[in-house]
Each structure stands twice: as C-alpha cells, then as structure tokens.
Write a protein that holds these residues in place. Structure first.
Motif: not given
Length: 74
Positions: A53-72
């Motif tokens: 969104s206009v007011t948020a910046f997120v760093t996202g993490y994603k595994c290249q091999d499986c469905a795992w992801s996370n965000r900060d």
C-alpha cells in the motif's frame, strides 16, 4: 538479477511479492539472496522488498523450492 526460478517457474519481483502477499503490490525492488535456509525444506530463500500500500514497505522471504514464505513489515 531481476528474475528468479521459484517452485519451477520464472518469476519477476512483482510476481514474487504477489506470491508472498496474496495480491499484486504497488511496487517491488529487485530479488536478492536472503542468505538463509528454508525452515521447512532446507532450500534456498530469496527476498524482495515491496509496497502493498502507499504507507507500507514490506520485506518478503520465499523459498525457491517449496511453498514456505514469510514477511517483515517495516
């Protein structure tokens, strides 16, 4: 490098952010190596910065091999 292979498909930074967030971001930075292993499968994790969104910046993490992801959110 701007595009990477994730779960067998080539993705752009915007598409990677969409996989993590669940919807297309307003803007995304280049994909980078996260220098960590996936907690689920031990695969390589990559990261991307994006604005859901206009007011948020997120760093996202994603595994290249499986469905795992996370965000900060910052």
């Amino acid at each position: 490098m701007s595009n990477r292979v994730v779960e067998g498909r080539m993705v752009t930074p915007e598409r990677l952010a969409e996989l993590i967030e669940g919807e297309r971001p307003m803007e995304a930075t280049a994909i980078e190596d996260a220098d960590r292993a996936c907690p689920d499968c031990g695969g390589n994790v990559i990261s991307v910065g994006y604005m859901p969104s206009v007011t948020a910046f997120v760093t996202g993490y994603k595994c290249q091999d499986c469905a795992w992801s996370n965000r900060d959110a910052q």
